[in-house]
Each structure stands twice: as C-alpha cells, then as structure tokens.
Design a protein around this motif. Sequence first.
Motif, PDB file in Angstrom:
ATOM      1  N   PRO A   1      41.924  30.011  41.526  1.00  0.00           N
ATOM      2  CA  PRO A   1      42.076  30.181  42.982  1.00  0.00           C
ATOM      3  C   PRO A   1      42.200  31.639  43.431  1.00  0.00           C
ATOM      4  N   ILE A   2      42.814  32.491  42.614  1.00  0.00           N
ATOM      5  CA  ILE A   2      43.011  33.885  43.019  1.00  0.00           C
ATOM      6  C   ILE A   2      41.690  34.628  43.182  1.00  0.00           C
ATOM      7  N   LEU A   3      40.638  34.133  42.568  1.00  0.00           N
ATOM      8  CA  LEU A   3      39.329  34.780  42.713  1.00  0.00           C
ATOM      9  C   LEU A   3      38.838  34.746  44.159  1.00  0.00           C
ATOM     10  N   TYR A   4      39.301  33.748  44.927  1.00  0.00           N
ATOM     11  CA  TYR A   4      38.896  33.673  46.341  1.00  0.00           C
ATOM     12  C   TYR A   4      39.331  34.930  47.085  1.00  0.00           C
ATOM     13  N   GLU A   5      40.588  35.332  46.901  1.00  0.00           N
ATOM     14  CA  GLU A   5      41.099  36.533  47.558  1.00  0.00           C
ATOM     15  C   GLU A   5      40.464  37.790  46.979  1.00  0.00           C
TER      16      GLU A   5
ATOM     17  N   MET B   1      28.205  37.149  31.100  1.00  0.00           N
ATOM     18  CA  MET B   1      27.956  36.088  32.074  1.00  0.00           C
ATOM     19  C   MET B   1      28.187  34.714  31.446  1.00  0.00           C
ATOM     20  N   LEU B   2      27.630  34.513  30.268  1.00  0.00           N
ATOM     21  CA  LEU B   2      27.788  33.219  29.599  1.00  0.00           C
ATOM     22  C   LEU B   2      29.204  33.039  29.067  1.00  0.00           C
ATOM     23  N   LEU B   3      29.747  34.078  28.458  1.00  0.00           N
ATOM     24  CA  LEU B   3      31.072  33.958  27.862  1.00  0.00           C
ATOM     25  C   LEU B   3      32.154  33.780  28.908  1.00  0.00           C
ATOM     26  N   SER B   4      31.935  34.298  30.130  1.00  0.00           N
ATOM     27  CA  SER B   4      32.937  34.143  31.182  1.00  0.00           C
ATOM     28  C   SER B   4      33.139  32.682  31.561  1.00  0.00           C
ATOM     29  N   LYS B   5      32.143  31.843  31.291  1.00  0.00           N
ATOM     30  CA  LYS B   5      32.274  30.408  31.575  1.00  0.00           C
ATOM     31  C   LYS B   5      32.759  29.637  30.352  1.00  0.00           C
ATOM     32  N   PHE B   6      32.312  30.020  29.165  1.00  0.00           N
ATOM     33  CA  PHE B   6      32.631  29.251  27.965  1.00  0.00           C
ATOM     34  C   PHE B   6      33.939  29.680  27.301  1.00  0.00           C
ATOM     35  N   PHE B   7      34.389  30.915  27.556  1.00  0.00           N
ATOM     36  CA  PHE B   7      35.603  31.419  26.910  1.00  0.00           C
ATOM     37  C   PHE B   7      36.801  31.319  27.838  1.00  0.00           C
ATOM     38  N   THR B   8      37.996  31.330  27.268  1.00  0.00           N
ATOM     39  CA  THR B   8      39.211  31.436  28.076  1.00  0.00           C
ATOM     40  C   THR B   8      39.293  32.850  28.649  1.00  0.00           C
ATOM     41  N   LEU B   9      40.105  33.032  29.698  1.00  0.00           N
ATOM     42  CA  LEU B   9      40.255  34.353  30.289  1.00  0.00           C
ATOM     43  C   LEU B   9      40.816  35.349  29.280  1.00  0.00           C
TER      44      LEU B   9
ATOM     45  N   GLU C   1      45.005  37.919  30.775  1.00  0.00           N
ATOM     46  CA  GLU C   1      44.160  37.201  31.733  1.00  0.00           C
ATOM     47  C   GLU C   1      43.713  38.097  32.889  1.00  0.00           C
ATOM     48  N   ALA C   2      44.519  39.118  33.235  1.00  0.00           N
ATOM     49  CA  ALA C   2      44.146  40.022  34.328  1.00  0.00           C
ATOM     50  C   ALA C   2      42.848  40.747  34.011  1.00  0.00           C
ATOM     51  N   PHE C   3      42.669  41.105  32.748  1.00  0.00           N
ATOM     52  CA  PHE C   3      41.454  41.811  32.355  1.00  0.00           C
ATOM     53  C   PHE C   3      40.266  40.851  32.289  1.00  0.00           C
ATOM     54  N   GLY C   4      40.548  39.581  32.029  1.00  0.00           N
ATOM     55  CA  GLY C   4      39.492  38.577  32.102  1.00  0.00           C
ATOM     56  C   GLY C   4      39.010  38.388  33.528  1.00  0.00           C
ATOM     57  N   LEU C   5      39.964  38.340  34.492  1.00  0.00           N
ATOM     58  CA  LEU C   5      39.600  38.225  35.903  1.00  0.00           C
ATOM     59  C   LEU C   5      38.813  39.450  36.360  1.00  0.00           C
ATOM     60  N   MET C   6      39.241  40.629  35.921  1.00  0.00           N
ATOM     61  CA  MET C   6      38.548  41.853  36.311  1.00  0.00           C
ATOM     62  C   MET C   6      37.150  41.908  35.705  1.00  0.00           C
ATOM     63  N   ALA C   7      36.993  41.346  34.523  1.00  0.00           N
ATOM     64  CA  ALA C   7      35.665  41.303  33.904  1.00  0.00           C
ATOM     65  C   ALA C   7      34.715  40.459  34.748  1.00  0.00           C
ATOM     66  N   ILE C   8      35.219  39.347  35.305  1.00  0.00           N
ATOM     67  CA  ILE C   8      34.394  38.499  36.171  1.00  0.00           C
ATOM     68  C   ILE C   8      34.002  39.247  37.437  1.00  0.00           C
TER      69      ILE C   8
END
Length: 454
Positions: A121-125, A243-251, A50-57
């Motif tokens: 929530p961690i995306l806020y920081e 961009m699209l997959l970041s919303k439709f896919f899991t992290l 999931e950390a790499f999913g967050l970094m991708a965003i």
Amino acid sequence: MIGVIRRRLSDDGMGARVMRGSVLTFLGFGGGQFLRLLSNLILTRLLFPEAFGLMAILSLFLAGMQMFSDIGLSASIVQSKRGNDPVFLNTAWTLQVMRGVLLGLICCVIAGPVAQFYEEPILYELMFGLAFTVFIMEMRSTKIGTASRNIHLGRVTFLDLGCQVVAIAVMVVVAWIWETVWALVIGMMLQQALHAVLSHLVLPGHPNRLQLEKAAFLELFHFGKYLFVSSGLTFIIENGDRMLLSKFFTLANLGFYNIAYFFGSVPLMLMGNLAVRVVYPLYSARPPAESEANRKALSKARFGLTGFLFAIQFGLALLGVWLIELLYTTEYWAAGPILVVMSVSLMPSLIIRGHAFVLLSAGKSGVFTAYQALRAVLQTALLALGVIHYGLIGALAAQPLAAIISYPVLYRMIRPYRAEDPLHDGFFMALTIICGAFVFWINQDALLRVLAIQ
C-alpha cells in the motif's frame, strides 16, 4: 613529464578535451559511487532491508518511464550540426518539458495499480513523490547536452556531485529522525530539483525558453524516432532482471540483489558513462572509417579502458563475499554470494559496451535500434526462462548469454564503419572464461548459495 601532461590537458584541442572528459568522467563517476556507498552504509544501519526493496521498485519505474519516453534529445544535440543553435536547443527543451508533464501525470494515474500489483500500500503514496521527481528532471537545461557535445564536462561533473552530497545529507537526517523509506524518496526528489535549477544557473551556454520551430522539431523527430524505441529496449536490457525479480522475490531478497548490483555493475556503468560522454562524441568527431590513425587510436583506447575496468570486475568477483561482510551488518550478508556470481556474469557485456555507438555517430539510429531490439528479445526470453526454471542463477546467466549470442550481429553492423575490433573482443572473452573459472573455484560456497535461491 608533468608539465607536458598539464599542457596537453589545458589545451582546447579535441585530444585534450577527450583526455579531460575521460578524467572528469572517471572522477565524477567514482566520486558519485563513493558517495552512494557512503550513504548506503549509513542508511542500511538506519533503515530496514525492505526499504531498499521498495526503493528498487521506484527506481525501476523512474528509469523505465525516462527511457521508454526518450526521443534522443541529448543525443540529437551531440550529433546534429545545429547542436549549438539557440532555436534548436529551445525546441529540444520545450519537448523535454512537455515530456516531463506527461510522465508526471502517468505516475499519478498508475499509483493505485502499482500498489495493488506489488501488494504494498505504501507504494501508492511513494508514486506521487516519483511523479514530482520525473517532472522536475525534465526541467534540466540543454546546457548539459551542449557540454557533452563539446566534451566540456568540468562544471557538469561538479554539479552532479554537489547535488548528490546535499541529497545524501538530507536522506541521512530524515532516516535518523523518522526511520522511513520516505527518507530515500525525499533525497531523490531534492537531488533532481537542485540539479534542474542549478543546470540553468551555473552552466555556460544558451538560456532556455519555450519555443517550437518546425525544422528543429522535424530533425529531432527524425533522429529520435528510433531512439524512442531503442531507449526502451536499453531499459529492458539493463533492468530486465530487476523487473522480473521485483515480482518473484521478497522485498528483502530484492534489497540484497540491489546491494549486489550496486557493486557489481560499477565497471559496466562506468564504461557506459564513458561511451556516452567521451566515445560517442569522439566517434562523431573522428570516425574510425575516416583514417587508419583514427581506427588505431580508438582500438588502443578501448584496450586500455576495458583492461582497467575488467580488472575491477574481476576483483569484485573474487572478493565479493569478503567485501559485503566487511562493509555491512550480518542481516545484509546474503548480498555477498550474489555479488560474486553477478560480477562474472557482467564481464561479456563489459567487453562489448559502447561498440554500437558508432552507429549513432553515423546517424544510423534505426540500425542501432535493431540491434537493441535483438538484444532485448534474447535477454528477456532468457531471463523469463531462467527465473522460472532455475531461480536467481538463471536470471544472472541471461545477460552474458544474450551478449554472446547477439555479438555476431553487432560485429556485422559496425564493420562497415570500421569499428570492429576482434583482437580486443577475443582477448577479453578468453580472459573472462579463465577468470570466471578461477572465481568459481575459489568461491564454491557462494555459487552453491546462489543456486539455492529460488
């Protein structure tokens, strides 16, 4: 023979600078990708998918804000007759700093909505870390643009690699101690800060200071007004899938996709680097319409570059599953089938990458933007339809379809400047069909697994 090559590389003529620029671009990009791979292999053993999913965003937002606010300052330095004028460079740097302040503030303002949209929530920081990164990036010296203009890329290449090495070392230490996604963000911030400071200190050229000259501003604005739009369109072309997959896919699935993209996009990214650092300045200095010798030399170079990078793309498609299973732990093996299909899907874009830069070299930024708009609209529409109706396989099919459909328009746009090369394009497109069919015949299981991802 070695002596002849050494003399040619040490010469200061345009041909020698192009050769050195190409070699340095290959070395810089190859070295950078190797370092990224090394850090990726280490960090995937210290952090969670999931950390790499967050970094991708975060990476998407960083690239998006940079490209949607790009007014073509670097391209203007390369193309303008005043590209070595201190006043012109100071004006460009001042506009760049102003953009950095604006983008940093935007990051802070949208931090809350971004966290709510992705329900993380961690995306806020993390967005505040991104705000610092985007601000400090815009403090880089215009000496980088001057180096590209003159195809003097040695120090720039070593600067890029040195900053990357330091950032990776810090990321690994922080991830080992705290096991947090902040390790990736801290590394990103440190890399850009070092790069900005050292670009002023170690590169030759005019030192920047805040200054605005009306004539320079008007020239930058006139050339960059279309690039402001085209850069945003380029972002959509290159990142619309994520961009699209970041919303439709899991992290986790987004993380797998990002790992596959890291490998599969290497040839396309390298071709892009060569187009910006070598082909674009070469088009500006030796236009293909100027003489048949220029045209033949460019065609020969294009065949060589495309052939080399196409072979790498084919190898990634053929061995994608094996490569991922060799390098990563079992929890990341889902990236293998994605890499196989993605590598084939990027082949058409690889063939035509860089063609449109002849338009910029001729000062036709408006025509260049029109092509980017067509490509972006086509690809976005195909991406949305593909993801909604067919899942991941639909997203992967969008880019090659958009490249093929828009190709006739590109051909007509570059033909007046004699940059068209139907023999090159036709040969490699036929090779794409043959190689793609062979890859899917060998990797039938991988294709079926990607078809199942919705």
